[in-house]
Scaffold this motif. Sequence first.
Motif, PDB file in Angstrom:
ATOM      1  N   GLY A 143      20.396  25.029  10.723  1.00 26.07           N
ATOM      2  CA  GLY A 143      19.117  24.571  10.325  1.00 26.07           C
ATOM      3  C   GLY A 143      19.018  23.577   9.531  1.00 26.07           C
ATOM      4  N   HIS A 144      19.888  23.148   8.410  1.00 25.83           N
ATOM      5  CA  HIS A 144      19.802  22.343   7.418  1.00 25.83           C
ATOM      6  C   HIS A 144      20.126  20.867   8.244  1.00 25.83           C
ATOM      7  N   ARG A 145      19.670  19.806   7.595  1.00 26.83           N
ATOM      8  CA  ARG A 145      19.973  18.413   8.077  1.00 26.83           C
ATOM      9  C   ARG A 145      21.478  18.403   8.242  1.00 26.83           C
ATOM     10  N   LEU A 146      22.354  18.949   7.116  1.00 27.26           N
ATOM     11  CA  LEU A 146      23.695  18.744   7.166  1.00 27.26           C
ATOM     12  C   LEU A 146      24.466  19.960   7.691  1.00 27.26           C
ATOM     13  N   ALA A 147      23.864  20.833   8.592  1.00 25.09           N
ATOM     14  CA  ALA A 147      24.299  21.876   8.714  1.00 25.09           C
ATOM     15  C   ALA A 147      25.691  21.728   9.231  1.00 25.09           C
ATOM     16  N   GLY A 148      26.472  22.663   8.731  1.00 25.78           N
ATOM     17  CA  GLY A 148      28.046  23.029   8.932  1.00 25.78           C
ATOM     18  C   GLY A 148      29.075  21.706   8.172  1.00 25.78           C
ATOM     19  N   ARG A 149      28.024  20.774   7.582  1.00 27.70           N
ATOM     20  CA  ARG A 149      29.300  19.841   6.761  1.00 27.70           C
ATOM     21  C   ARG A 149      29.355  20.649   5.310  1.00 27.70           C
ATOM     22  N   ARG A 150      30.608  20.035   5.009  1.00 23.90           N
ATOM     23  CA  ARG A 150      31.143  20.747   3.681  1.00 23.90           C
ATOM     24  C   ARG A 150      30.055  20.605   2.590  1.00 23.90           C
ATOM     25  N   ARG A 151      30.005  21.438   1.679  1.00 26.44           N
ATOM     26  CA  ARG A 151      29.219  21.358   0.452  1.00 26.44           C
ATOM     27  C   ARG A 151      29.593  20.411  -0.573  1.00 26.44           C
ATOM     28  N   PHE A 152      30.964  20.605  -0.741  1.00 23.55           N
ATOM     29  CA  PHE A 152      31.414  19.708  -1.844  1.00 23.55           C
ATOM     30  C   PHE A 152      32.740  18.717  -1.370  1.00 23.55           C
ATOM     31  N   LYS A 153      32.462  17.485  -1.810  1.00 19.70           N
ATOM     32  CA  LYS A 153      33.511  16.455  -1.587  1.00 19.70           C
ATOM     33  C   LYS A 153      34.683  16.761  -2.424  1.00 19.70           C
ATOM     34  N   ARG A 154      34.642  17.261  -3.484  1.00 21.93           N
ATOM     35  CA  ARG A 154      35.817  17.515  -4.485  1.00 21.93           C
ATOM     36  C   ARG A 154      35.962  18.990  -4.979  1.00 21.93           C
TER      37      ARG A 154
END
Length: 544
Positions: free
Chosen positions: A61-72
């Motif tokens: 439901g989030h616009r970034l659904a399924g994407r990693r929360r952290f880049k590092r």
Amino acid sequence: MAVLIVPELDDQPWPTLGPQMVSFIEDRCVFGPGSLAGRQAALDAEKKAALYRLYEVYPAGHRLAGRRRFKRGGIEWRKGLAKTEFAAWVSFCELHPEAPARCDGFDANGNPVGRPVMFPYIPMMATSEEQVSELAYGVLKYVVEEGPDADLFDSGLDRIIRLGARGQNEGQVVPVSNAPNSRDGALTTFQCFDEPHRLYLPNQKNAHETMTANLEKRVLEDPWSLYTSTAGQPGQNSIQEDLRKEAEDIDKGLIDDPQMFFFARWAGPEHKDLTTLDLRVAAISEATGPIGEYGPGQFESIARQWDRKGADKSYLERVWLNRWQKSAAQAFDLDKWKTLARPDQKIPDGAFVTIGFDGARFRDATAFVVTDIETGLQMGGKDLLWEQDPKVEDWEVDEDEVTAKLEELMKRFNVWKLYGDPPHWTETMGSWSAKYPDQVEEWWTARKTPMSYAVRAFTEGIDAGIITHTGAEDYTRHIGNAGRRDLRILDDQGQPLWTLGKIELDRKFDQAMAGVLSWKACLDARKSGAKPRRKKRSVIRRLR
């Protein structure tokens, strides 16, 4: 309990691939070289918790659904807690053709479903090629070769390839040391930096910047970086020190929507007293956390290292208690130095000042430092510093540029004296002295006794807080790089004297030396009751 975990856990947990990653590691990985070599991998509770946080994803439901929360992700644990093995296992999952390392949608309960990374490219960086093979890459190579899925890979000293159904290259891991240009253009999906507290040289940091920029090229594979380290030495400006500062800023609420997860554990200030074996055991226990001893008597065995004759206790405190600790070889207390920074202040034009000058023309660095005689405020930094480019073998300071900078300082300030170390600048300083005969003075730092007293005066000025500085990062770095070289000479109180020297070949401290000379000149000016010189006024003669 001294821990720094940022961001803090939310009231509503984030979706995470962590449980799937834990199961995969314990099913498909083995322990690396050591007492448990080749046995089935097992993750303690703290490593499981770290994996849960590292693999958090945005919810359905989030616009970034399924994407990693952290880049590092940054892990900072004490020596001996299998950080390198942890990094190798994560790298194994990022490479494996069946590992649930990326989100491929959500199930009916809103939990993420994992999938493997498509055509992974994974650089693993350490301080040198030898250390790359000894650290995480070497452990990964063993895990790949000795684990149950060895037939899925082709491993060597210079790369580990993921094999496709027809034996083709479907992704790889490569070791990296100090060559940023060679990694330009790499299509990275994950990268690992093992012991980044050792990565502080300009070429290493340049490599890190190049590699980090590459992460934006494989957006569909949601690339990220993992850093596994022990506490480092403050003031080195290492990659790990930068991470730790960022984590502290997140903790203070100075960074909104942080892109980094960071987890550090160390022995807190209540364990300051390390004079007895029991006190040291308690400190080691806290720095270790709930995992406890790997074997009976382990903590006591570590604690007894403090009793060894000649032991570097600062080093032991740093690696076993995981405290950011000044090395015994460091000349100055960098924590104290940082408290003396006054970034909102500057030396005003026309101020009555002294200047210190030190450096080499063909190697290392050359620097000025200016001190306000009235206030004790020092000015150093990039604008007053020339450092060797490690990629240029025949590097030489531009003499005209240095002379132009001196002339600028002479015009800008009312200079009482410049104390300069002349060995590498004899002719140049001679020309300066001819132009400024009352202001430029040779001050030989090779004279052990005078130099040691000048260093002591500078140290006392720091300890007493009567020296302040404008907070320039490069000046602070040189202060942290300055090493202590003990002499077989005692002062008037029977204490050993010491001068400055190198801790390591590549750590430059010339601006610290210039700071000592500038402070020495400042004290001499105060002692002699020096007064500002009147500026000469031009006189126009009338023709009769």
